[in-house]
Design a protein around this motif. Structure first.
Motif, PDB file in Angstrom:
ATOM      1  N   ASP A  59       6.211  14.733   6.325  1.00  0.00           N
ATOM      2  CA  ASP A  59       6.838  13.911   7.372  1.00  0.00           C
ATOM      3  C   ASP A  59       5.888  12.881   7.963  1.00  0.00           C
ATOM      4  OD1 ASP A  59       5.202  15.652   8.764  1.00  0.00           O
ATOM      5  OD2 ASP A  59       6.799  16.457  10.032  1.00  0.00           O
ATOM      6  N   ASN A  60       4.879  12.491   7.197  1.00  0.00           N
ATOM      7  CA  ASN A  60       3.938  11.492   7.696  1.00  0.00           C
ATOM      8  C   ASN A  60       4.343  10.057   7.358  1.00  0.00           C
ATOM      9  OD1 ASN A  60       3.195  12.389   4.995  1.00  0.00           O
ATOM     10  ND2 ASN A  60       1.394  11.084   5.175  1.00  0.00           N
ATOM     11  N   ASP A  61       5.469   9.869   6.680  1.00  0.00           N
ATOM     12  CA  ASP A  61       6.006   8.540   6.416  1.00  0.00           C
ATOM     13  C   ASP A  61       7.038   8.252   7.510  1.00  0.00           C
ATOM     14  OD1 ASP A  61       7.588   6.360   5.543  1.00  0.00           O
ATOM     15  OD2 ASP A  61       7.299   6.890   3.447  1.00  0.00           O
ATOM     16  N   PRO A  62       6.888   7.173   8.270  1.00  0.00           N
ATOM     17  CA  PRO A  62       7.820   6.909   9.368  1.00  0.00           C
ATOM     18  C   PRO A  62       9.238   6.564   8.921  1.00  0.00           C
ATOM     19  CG  PRO A  62       6.275   5.091   9.138  1.00  0.00           C
ATOM     20  CD  PRO A  62       5.830   6.171   8.191  1.00  0.00           C
ATOM     21  N   THR A  63       9.445   6.319   7.621  1.00  0.00           N
ATOM     22  CA  THR A  63      10.770   5.925   7.152  1.00  0.00           C
ATOM     23  C   THR A  63      11.581   7.063   6.552  1.00  0.00           C
ATOM     24  OG1 THR A  63      10.009   5.309   4.936  1.00  0.00           O
ATOM     25  CG2 THR A  63       9.932   3.602   6.655  1.00  0.00           C
ATOM     26  N   LYS A  64      10.924   8.195   6.225  1.00  0.00           N
ATOM     27  CA  LYS A  64      11.648   9.301   5.604  1.00  0.00           C
ATOM     28  C   LYS A  64      10.871  10.606   5.735  1.00  0.00           C
ATOM     29  CE  LYS A  64       9.695   8.159   1.138  1.00  0.00           C
ATOM     30  NZ  LYS A  64       9.536   6.791   0.761  1.00  0.00           N
ATOM     31  N   VAL A  65      11.614  11.701   5.622  1.00  0.00           N
ATOM     32  CA  VAL A  65      11.038  13.045   5.571  1.00  0.00           C
ATOM     33  C   VAL A  65      11.429  13.620   4.218  1.00  0.00           C
ATOM     34  CG1 VAL A  65      11.060  15.352   6.581  1.00  0.00           C
ATOM     35  CG2 VAL A  65      11.225  13.350   8.065  1.00  0.00           C
ATOM     36  N   LEU A  66      10.439  14.092   3.474  1.00  0.00           N
ATOM     37  CA  LEU A  66      10.689  14.649   2.153  1.00  0.00           C
ATOM     38  C   LEU A  66      10.544  16.163   2.189  1.00  0.00           C
ATOM     39  CD1 LEU A  66       8.698  12.081  -0.003  1.00  0.00           C
ATOM     40  CD2 LEU A  66      11.150  12.131   0.453  1.00  0.00           C
ATOM     41  N   VAL A  67      11.385  16.853   1.415  1.00  0.00           N
ATOM     42  CA  VAL A  67      11.368  18.315   1.342  1.00  0.00           C
ATOM     43  C   VAL A  67      11.373  18.698  -0.133  1.00  0.00           C
ATOM     44  CG1 VAL A  67      12.601  20.429   1.978  1.00  0.00           C
ATOM     45  CG2 VAL A  67      12.676  18.446   3.503  1.00  0.00           C
ATOM     46  N   ARG A  68      10.515  19.686  -0.486  1.00  0.00           N
ATOM     47  CA  ARG A  68      10.481  20.161  -1.869  1.00  0.00           C
ATOM     48  C   ARG A  68      10.284  21.677  -1.906  1.00  0.00           C
ATOM     49  NH1 ARG A  68       4.564  17.924  -3.871  1.00  0.00           N
ATOM     50  NH2 ARG A  68       3.316  19.325  -2.570  1.00  0.00           N
ATOM     51  N   ASP A  69      10.616  22.260  -3.036  1.00  0.00           N
ATOM     52  CA  ASP A  69      10.493  23.692  -3.271  1.00  0.00           C
ATOM     53  C   ASP A  69       9.035  24.019  -3.604  1.00  0.00           C
ATOM     54  OD1 ASP A  69      10.615  26.333  -4.217  1.00  0.00           O
ATOM     55  OD2 ASP A  69      12.383  25.974  -5.438  1.00  0.00           O
ATOM     56  N   MET A  98       0.840  -1.186   0.000  1.00  0.00           N
ATOM     57  CA  MET A  98       0.000   0.000   0.000  1.00  0.00           C
ATOM     58  C   MET A  98       0.889   1.255   0.000  1.00  0.00           C
ATOM     59  SD  MET A  98      -2.855   0.921   2.798  1.00  0.00           S
ATOM     60  CE  MET A  98      -3.788   2.380   2.701  1.00  0.00           C
ATOM     61  N   ILE A  99       0.606   2.166  -0.889  1.00  0.00           N
ATOM     62  CA  ILE A  99       1.376   3.406  -0.992  1.00  0.00           C
ATOM     63  C   ILE A  99       0.716   4.480  -0.129  1.00  0.00           C
ATOM     64  CG2 ILE A  99       2.129   5.236  -2.546  1.00  0.00           C
ATOM     65  CD1 ILE A  99       2.282   3.127  -4.735  1.00  0.00           C
ATOM     66  N   MET A 100       1.530   5.108   0.722  1.00  0.00           N
ATOM     67  CA  MET A 100       1.035   6.147   1.604  1.00  0.00           C
ATOM     68  C   MET A 100       0.930   7.469   0.840  1.00  0.00           C
ATOM     69  SD  MET A 100       2.755   7.616   5.098  1.00  0.00           S
ATOM     70  CE  MET A 100       2.616   6.037   5.881  1.00  0.00           C
ATOM     71  N   GLU A 101      -0.182   8.173   1.018  1.00  0.00           N
ATOM     72  CA  GLU A 101      -0.322   9.503   0.434  1.00  0.00           C
ATOM     73  C   GLU A 101       0.455  10.495   1.291  1.00  0.00           C
ATOM     74  OE1 GLU A 101      -3.730  12.771  -0.679  1.00  0.00           O
ATOM     75  OE2 GLU A 101      -4.277  10.663  -0.527  1.00  0.00           O
ATOM     76  N   LEU A 102       1.300  11.278   0.649  1.00  0.00           N
ATOM     77  CA  LEU A 102       2.111  12.246   1.377  1.00  0.00           C
ATOM     78  C   LEU A 102       1.260  13.434   1.813  1.00  0.00           C
ATOM     79  CD1 LEU A 102       5.257  12.231  -0.887  1.00  0.00           C
ATOM     80  CD2 LEU A 102       4.975  11.110   1.329  1.00  0.00           C
ATOM     81  N   SER A 103       1.559  13.924   2.976  1.00  0.00           N
ATOM     82  CA  SER A 103       0.864  15.085   3.521  1.00  0.00           C
ATOM     83  C   SER A 103       1.859  16.237   3.586  1.00  0.00           C
ATOM     84  CB  SER A 103       0.313  14.746   4.920  1.00  0.00           C
ATOM     85  OG  SER A 103      -0.323  15.866   5.472  1.00  0.00           O
ATOM     86  N   TRP A 104       1.848  17.108   2.567  1.00  0.00           N
ATOM     87  CA  TRP A 104       2.789  18.219   2.474  1.00  0.00           C
ATOM     88  C   TRP A 104       2.288  19.393   3.303  1.00  0.00           C
ATOM     89  CZ3 TRP A 104       7.381  17.451   0.331  1.00  0.00           C
ATOM     90  CH2 TRP A 104       7.517  16.399  -0.581  1.00  0.00           C
ATOM     91  N   ARG A 105       3.230  20.100   3.952  1.00  0.00           N
ATOM     92  CA  ARG A 105       2.872  21.289   4.733  1.00  0.00           C
ATOM     93  C   ARG A 105       4.009  22.295   4.681  1.00  0.00           C
ATOM     94  NH1 ARG A 105       5.408  21.141   9.764  1.00  0.00           N
ATOM     95  NH2 ARG A 105       6.397  19.159  10.226  1.00  0.00           N
ATOM     96  N   THR A 106       3.669  23.526   4.996  1.00  0.00           N
ATOM     97  CA  THR A 106       4.658  24.591   5.108  1.00  0.00           C
ATOM     98  C   THR A 106       4.570  25.174   6.511  1.00  0.00           C
ATOM     99  OG1 THR A 106       3.118  26.266   4.316  1.00  0.00           O
ATOM    100  CG2 THR A 106       4.521  25.218   2.662  1.00  0.00           C
TER     101      THR A 106
END
Length: 66
Positions: free
Chosen positions: A23-33, A1-9
Motif C-alpha cells: 500500500d505504498n503506492d498512492p494510486t492503488k493497493v495491491l493484494v497477493r497470496d 520512475m517505477i516505485m518499488e512495492l513494499s509488501w507486508r503481512t
C-alpha cells in the motif's frame, strides 16, 4: 520512475496462509497470496481498501491491517 512495492503481512501471521498487501503506492493497493506470489495480484483504489479494512475490523474479521 517505477516505485518499488513494499509488501507486508499482518503482525499476527504465523504461517504463509494469508495475503500480503502493498500500500505504498498512492494510486492503488495491491493484494497477493503469500503461497503463490507469482500468480497475480488484486488491485484496489485506496478508498475501497480503506472501506474494506474498516468494515472487516468492525465485524471482527481483522484487527491489524490498515
Amino acid at each position: 520512475m517505477i516505485m518499488e512495492l513494499s509488501w507486508r503481512t499482518s503482525a499476527y501471521t504465523k504461517s504463509d496462509s494469508c495475503v500480503e498487501v502493498a500500500d505504498n503506492d498512492p494510486t492503488k493497493v495491491l493484494v497477493r497470496d503469500t503461497k503463490d506470489r507469482d500468480s497475480g495480484t488484486l488491485a484496489f483504489s485506496p478508498s475501497s481498501w480503506s472501506a474494506f479494512v474498516h468494515f472487516a475490523g468492525s465485524i471482527g474479521v481483522i484487527t491489524v491491517l490498515s
